[in-house]
Design an enzyme around this catalytic site. Structure first.
Site, PDB file in Angstrom:
ATOM      1  N   GLN A 137      55.880  -9.886  60.898  1.00 35.43           N
ATOM      2  CA  GLN A 137      57.230  -9.434  60.576  1.00 35.43           C
ATOM      3  C   GLN A 137      57.659  -8.235  61.423  1.00 35.43           C
ATOM      4  O   GLN A 137      58.851  -7.930  61.510  1.00 35.43           O
ATOM      5  CB  GLN A 137      57.293  -9.045  59.093  1.00 35.43           C
ATOM      6  CG  GLN A 137      56.899 -10.148  58.125  1.00 35.43           C
ATOM      7  CD  GLN A 137      57.924 -11.265  58.081  1.00 35.43           C
ATOM      8  OE1 GLN A 137      59.076 -11.080  58.432  1.00 35.43           O
ATOM      9  NE2 GLN A 137      57.491 -12.439  57.652  1.00 35.43           N
ATOM     10  N   HIS A 145      65.322  -1.851  65.848  1.00 34.45           N
ATOM     11  CA  HIS A 145      66.395  -1.585  64.886  1.00 34.45           C
ATOM     12  C   HIS A 145      66.081  -0.357  64.038  1.00 34.45           C
ATOM     13  O   HIS A 145      66.925   0.537  63.865  1.00 34.45           O
ATOM     14  CB  HIS A 145      66.580  -2.814  63.989  1.00 34.45           C
ATOM     15  CG  HIS A 145      67.661  -2.656  62.966  1.00 34.45           C
ATOM     16  ND1 HIS A 145      68.992  -2.595  63.298  1.00 34.45           N
ATOM     17  CD2 HIS A 145      67.610  -2.551  61.615  1.00 34.45           C
ATOM     18  CE1 HIS A 145      69.722  -2.449  62.209  1.00 34.45           C
ATOM     19  NE2 HIS A 145      68.907  -2.422  61.164  1.00 34.45           N
TER      20      HIS A 145
END
Length: 299
Positions: A137, A145
């Site tokens: 992930q 981000h």
């Protein structure tokens, strides 16, 4: 070299907002940059190495509480952004920064600072992935981000705690209300999966978010708006990069997966078709050695 130093001093101490310059973590970019570099190092190197020979942590209750708090924090930011300007007084085409001590202007500045603090708290997202050994992930998109948003928010607090770019915080926090609600529900376990069909739409909303931010800041570059054009330009570049990254993620995660599921369906149908031949309404089964059996007799 002296020119660069002089420019840095002028930028940091003559063009900043004096109302916010002494707020915690805002007086200098050093502590924030150290934190971001430490975050990146932990996410991609140190964390996975520490967890290599350990079992993943069971953080179900922690995640439920954490995501619920994130939902509340995001709702608060949306409320403050609306009440400080975007619901009544702010212009969507050109909104300069109010650097006065007007109560509404100060409320917006404090809202921007609270948004900055939330971006730091969100770094825990990655910590939980590491502790649960969900390294897959932690993609480039995820790390970029989470590393960039605190920096953007810091610039906002230090130089422009109000005005045009605060629409970014409003929209982003609204998206986070939905996103952390999804994460909270998913933390309850497999029984909630049937209610989480809308994950794909979250990514779509992310793309809509960055598209709005891109064009909202682009108009500052082509109009005579009293708002820092270099900042709007950087926000356009960052929004365009996020559109590309989230768009690539969308295609890879959903369109490719949909195509693979379709191919699996076709393969299954072909297997059934090739394995069962209908002759005059009767089924003929093909056995493993390639011979067809009809009425239990080999052809």
């Amino acid at each position: 070299m002296s020119v660069i130093v002089d420019y840095y001093k002028d930028l940091m101490y003559n063009r900043n907002d004096p109302r916010t310059q002494n707020w915690f973590l805002i007086s200098s970019p050093g502590p924030l940059l150290l934190l971001i570099f430490s975050y990146i190092y932990f996410s991609v190197s140190l964390g996975p190495r520490l967890m290599r020979n350990r079992k993943p942590f069971d953080l179900r209750k922690t995640l439920i509480i954490y995501n619920f708090i994130q939902v509340l924090l995001s709702i608060y930011i949306v409320h403050e952004a609306l009440m400080s300007g975007w619901l009544h007084d702010y212009s969507y085409t050109c909104q300069p920064v109010d650097y006065s001590n007007n109560p509404q202007a100060l409320r917006m500045a404090k809202g921007v600072y609270f948004y900055f603090a939330c971006k730091l708290i969100e770094l825990l997202d990655t910590l939980f992935f590491v502790m649960r050994k969900k390294q897959r992930q932690i993609s480039f998109l995820h790390v970029y981000h989470h590393a960039m948003m605190p920096i953007c928010a810091w610039i906002g607090v230090r130089f422009v705690p109000g005005g045009h770019a605060t629409l970014l915080g409003l929209i982003n926090s609204f998206i986070h209300v939905l996103m952390y609600t999804y994460y909270m529900l998913s933390a309850f376990g497999p029984n909630m999966q049937k209610f989480l069909w809308w994950k794909r739409h979250l990514t779509s909303l992310q793309l809509v978010q960055f598209t709005i931010i891109f064009f909202h800041n682009l108009q500052v570059l082509v109009t005579n708006c009293n708002y820092p054009k270099p900042l709007s330009f950087l926000l356009c570049i960052n929004a365009a990069l996020f559109i590309y990254l989230f768009g690539s993620f969308y295609v890879k995660t959903y369109n490719v997966q949909k195509r693979q599921d379709k191919d699996k369906g076709l393969a299954y149908n072909n297997h059934i078709t090739n394995g069962h031949v209908k002759t005059n309404g009767h089924s003929t089964n093909l056995v493993a050695n390639g011979h067809a059996k009809t009425n239990d007799k080999s052809d």
